[in-house]
Design an enzyme around this catalytic site. Structure first.
Site, short mmCIF file in Angstrom:
data_model
loop_
_atom_site.label_atom_id
_atom_site.label_comp_id
_atom_site.label_asym_id
_atom_site.label_seq_id
_atom_site.Cartn_x
_atom_site.Cartn_y
_atom_site.Cartn_z
N ASN A 82 10.41 53.68 55.65
CA ASN A 82 9.02 53.03 55.02
C ASN A 82 8.21 54.02 54.33
OD1 ASN A 82 6.55 51.22 55.38
ND2 ASN A 82 5.97 53.25 56.40
N SER A 133 10.77 48.65 49.74
CA SER A 133 10.54 49.05 48.11
C SER A 133 9.31 48.43 47.92
CB SER A 133 11.90 48.46 47.52
OG SER A 133 11.80 48.49 45.97
N TYR A 147 6.87 56.16 39.69
CA TYR A 147 6.90 55.34 40.96
C TYR A 147 8.25 54.20 40.80
CZ TYR A 147 5.59 51.77 44.30
OH TYR A 147 5.52 50.91 45.67
N LYS A 151 11.55 53.34 42.95
CA LYS A 151 12.04 52.25 43.62
C LYS A 151 13.37 51.47 42.95
CE LYS A 151 8.75 52.25 46.62
NZ LYS A 151 9.26 52.68 48.04
#
Length: 287
Positions: A82, A133, A147, A151
């Protein structure tokens, strides 16, 4: 009762998940950079909560931390990768140091968490991995290129790992939350230094949205975490778990556009095959 290993339980989805699981009687092994951030949970739940200090950018510490948690708890049913954060800004605006830290945390750190957990899960005969994600794992959003890169990278990794480890009874789920009322927008995301030329770029809308502290996100973190927890009991494990109407809408729109464009290139793709008709795909999937 299940035992969960969760990275990043100091805030956001990790904190909400830890609270819910502990209240339900499950055991939680949680990592965070500053242990004092969850003193209240430790005081309330005692040995039901196992804590380790961990910064995912410290790659060398990840495997010993996970090994120690397994040794202390004996069996871990679910690993939730996480921990992470958002770096916002156009590709030209972010600094080299910011790029390194973003990928070290969201991509390399998450990969190493999964790699460290897999030997234990194989040895115990199975388990579940939830990789957090985002909508950005499927949708390119101007102003978040690094970013998004982290992901998209972790989604490709997890989709591949899911195929590699299913034979061992290990299920993998990629969780894709949309906008949510967590600390991601209000303090969790970092905005890169601005280059004035990009004021006319669509990337600036993303910067402004993150910096607007009055904006209210659509998603309910509690409901999203409930869906994550419930997914662990689904068999087979769902490969992806889109959460939030904005997430579902944006991903559907992106996939449809990509597929439509892909189909326009069919003749070109086929025209580049060798003319002798020999050969084939190096990998054959028997679905």
């Amino acid at each position: 009762m299940k035992t969960w290993f969760i990275t990043g339980i100091s805030s956001g989805f990790g904190r909400v998940m830890a609270e819910k699981l502990l209240a339900a009687g499950d055991r939680v092994a949680g990592t965070l950079r500053n242990l004092s951030a969850v003193e209240d949970l430790k005081s309330q739940y005692g040995d039901q909560l196992y804590l380790s200090a961990l910064d995912l950018t410290d790659t060398a510490a990840i495997r010993p931390t996970i090994d120690a948690a397994w040794a202390a708890l004996g069996h871990i049913d679910v690993v939730v990768s996480n921990a992470g954060y958002g770096l916002m800004g156009a590709a030209e605006e972010v600094t080299d140091e910011q790029i390194q830290h973003q990928l070290a945390t969201n991509l390399i750190g998450s990969i190493q968490v999964v790699r460290a957990a897999l030997p234990h899960m194989r040895a115990q005969g199975g388990g579940r991995i939830l990789q957090i994600s985002s909508t950005g794992g499927q949708v390119a959003i101007p102003g978040g290129s690094l970013y998004i890169a982290s992901k998209w990278g972790i989604e490709g990794f997890m989709e591949t790992v899911a195929q590699e480890v299913a034979v061992f009874g290990i299920g993998c789920t990629i969780v894709e939350p949309g906008s949510a009322r967590t600390s991601f927008r209000h303090g969790g995301a970092i905005v890169a230094p601005r280059i004035p030329a990009y004021d006319i770029s669509p990337s600036r809308r993303t910067n402004n949205a993150i910096e607007d502290k009055t904006a209210i996100s659509l998603g309910d973190p509690s409901k999203m975490v409930d869906a994550m927890i419930a997914s662990v009991d689904q068999n087979p494990a769902p490969l992806r778990l889109p959460l939030g109407s904005d997430c579902h809408t944006l991903i559907a729109r992106s996939l449809a556009a990509r597929l439509a464009h892909h189909e326009t290139l069919r003749d070109l793709a086929f025209s580049t095959d060798s003319s002798d008709g020999q050969g084939g795909s190096p990998v054959v999937h028997d679905d």
